[in-house]
Design an enzyme around this catalytic site. Sequence first.
Site, short mmCIF file in Angstrom:
data_model
loop_
_atom_site.label_atom_id
_atom_site.label_comp_id
_atom_site.label_asym_id
_atom_site.label_seq_id
_atom_site.Cartn_x
_atom_site.Cartn_y
_atom_site.Cartn_z
N HIS A 64 73.89 -22.36 -31.00
CA HIS A 64 73.02 -21.07 -31.49
C HIS A 64 74.04 -19.91 -31.17
O HIS A 64 74.63 -19.77 -30.02
CB HIS A 64 71.74 -20.62 -31.31
CG HIS A 64 71.24 -20.52 -29.97
ND1 HIS A 64 71.42 -19.35 -29.25
CD2 HIS A 64 70.75 -21.43 -28.86
CE1 HIS A 64 70.87 -19.49 -27.93
NE2 HIS A 64 70.67 -20.53 -27.85
N ASP A 164 74.23 -18.74 -22.55
CA ASP A 164 73.06 -19.25 -23.41
C ASP A 164 73.31 -18.49 -24.95
O ASP A 164 72.83 -17.37 -25.02
CB ASP A 164 71.63 -19.20 -22.97
CG ASP A 164 70.69 -19.42 -23.75
OD1 ASP A 164 70.97 -19.98 -24.89
OD2 ASP A 164 69.41 -19.35 -23.50
N GLU A 194 67.87 -18.47 -32.79
CA GLU A 194 67.05 -19.29 -31.99
C GLU A 194 66.09 -19.10 -30.83
O GLU A 194 64.99 -19.49 -30.65
CB GLU A 194 68.38 -20.31 -31.17
CG GLU A 194 67.94 -21.76 -30.44
CD GLU A 194 67.50 -21.31 -29.19
OE1 GLU A 194 66.78 -22.35 -28.48
OE2 GLU A 194 67.58 -20.25 -28.56
N GLU A 195 66.69 -17.94 -30.28
CA GLU A 195 65.78 -17.39 -29.01
C GLU A 195 64.38 -16.82 -29.70
O GLU A 195 63.55 -16.44 -28.88
CB GLU A 195 66.53 -16.14 -28.50
CG GLU A 195 67.85 -16.73 -27.88
CD GLU A 195 67.68 -17.66 -26.67
OE1 GLU A 195 66.47 -18.02 -26.15
OE2 GLU A 195 68.74 -18.05 -26.11
N ASP A 217 73.29 -26.86 -26.21
CA ASP A 217 72.72 -25.74 -25.63
C ASP A 217 72.74 -25.81 -23.92
O ASP A 217 73.21 -26.77 -23.53
CB ASP A 217 71.27 -25.60 -25.88
CG ASP A 217 70.77 -24.03 -26.18
OD1 ASP A 217 71.30 -23.17 -25.42
OD2 ASP A 217 69.79 -23.74 -27.04
N HIS A 303 68.70 -16.83 -19.16
CA HIS A 303 68.23 -15.71 -19.69
C HIS A 303 67.99 -14.36 -18.69
O HIS A 303 67.17 -13.36 -18.64
CB HIS A 303 66.58 -16.07 -20.00
CG HIS A 303 66.41 -16.62 -21.51
ND1 HIS A 303 65.44 -17.19 -22.09
CD2 HIS A 303 67.38 -17.33 -22.15
CE1 HIS A 303 65.74 -18.04 -22.83
NE2 HIS A 303 67.05 -18.04 -23.12
CO CO Z 1 67.86 -19.41 -24.75
ZN ZN Z 2 69.79 -21.28 -25.93
#
Ligand code: CO
Ligand code: ZN
Length: 329
Positions: A64, A164, A194-195, A217, A303
């Site tokens: 992503h 990420d 995606e998030e 990922d 994150h």
């Molecule tokens: Co993520």
């Molecule tokens: Zn991710």
Amino acid sequence: MISLINRYVTAFGPSGNEDEVRSLLQADLKQLGAETQIDALGNLSCLHAPGKDKNRSRVLLMAHMDEIGVMVSHIDAQGFCRFLPLGGVRAPWCVGARVRFGNGAIGIIGAEPHEGSTALKFEDLYIDLGASDQSAVTVNIGDSACFDRPLEASGQRLIAKSLDDRIGCVVLLETLRRLRSTPHAVAFVFSVQEEMGLRGAGVAAFGFDPDFGIAVDVTRTGDTPKARPMEVALGKGPAIKLRDSGMLADPAVVRSLRAAADHAKVPYQLEVLEHGTTDARAIQTARSGVPAGCISIPCRYVHTPSEMVDMRDVEGAIRLLVDLLGRKL
Ligand code: CO
Ligand code: ZN
């Protein structure tokens, strides 16, 4: 490869604002001689299908483009911005972070005085753009920002925002670059949103109609002080996902991934993740179901503004994929 990764992790790309990342990918894919397509949601795909074999398998690889971020919801008379999270941002990790908007404006996240008994919430936080009042604020309601941090390398370890999943985007690019021949029709797909709940992956998987799907990922690790016990550690190789909270990986796909790792002599780890999921879940449940799996790059502090991966795991993931795609599944 570090300079390539640097270009991708410094790009601006909170969910719904993937344009800059998509442009970088389009340019790099063009340099590799690949043709690209963009669907209605903004997913970027590139079909690699040398030869004319009609019976070949259709393999989908996906990473992503978007990253977590924040979106302005209110601007007060003094110019302080209230905001909502885009994706899995945690309020306590935001304090003191710098955020960057699409127009380049930089803000810092401040917190109101807070009683220690409860965790910080987003309503306790605001973005300070350094403006003297509302009229001096250069951003609007609905504008998004990403964290703003430069990439740092420390030995084999890389520290950056948005590893990420820009590291997954780079793994796909490098896999395509190194792939000599393949008996498959391979789609390299770079997904949006995606998030926000795997919103791009489902339509992209529907569009390609794959026989096998693999997401690339990041995953969290169990190798930090008092971490919740988990087998995955930095530097011990890419992780082959068995389970996360959104999917059970297809056993045949897992077998193929493990066989490719063994064949390419890539050390790997097995991932059983308690919380979180990836685009592989949306691939698996597309159409009438697609056998799907996921290769995860172990990542600490997922994150947060400073995520950390190990280059040996990144390199291992590329070698695993090149081997996997080079032979019949
Ligand atoms: Co993520
Ligand atoms: Zn991710």
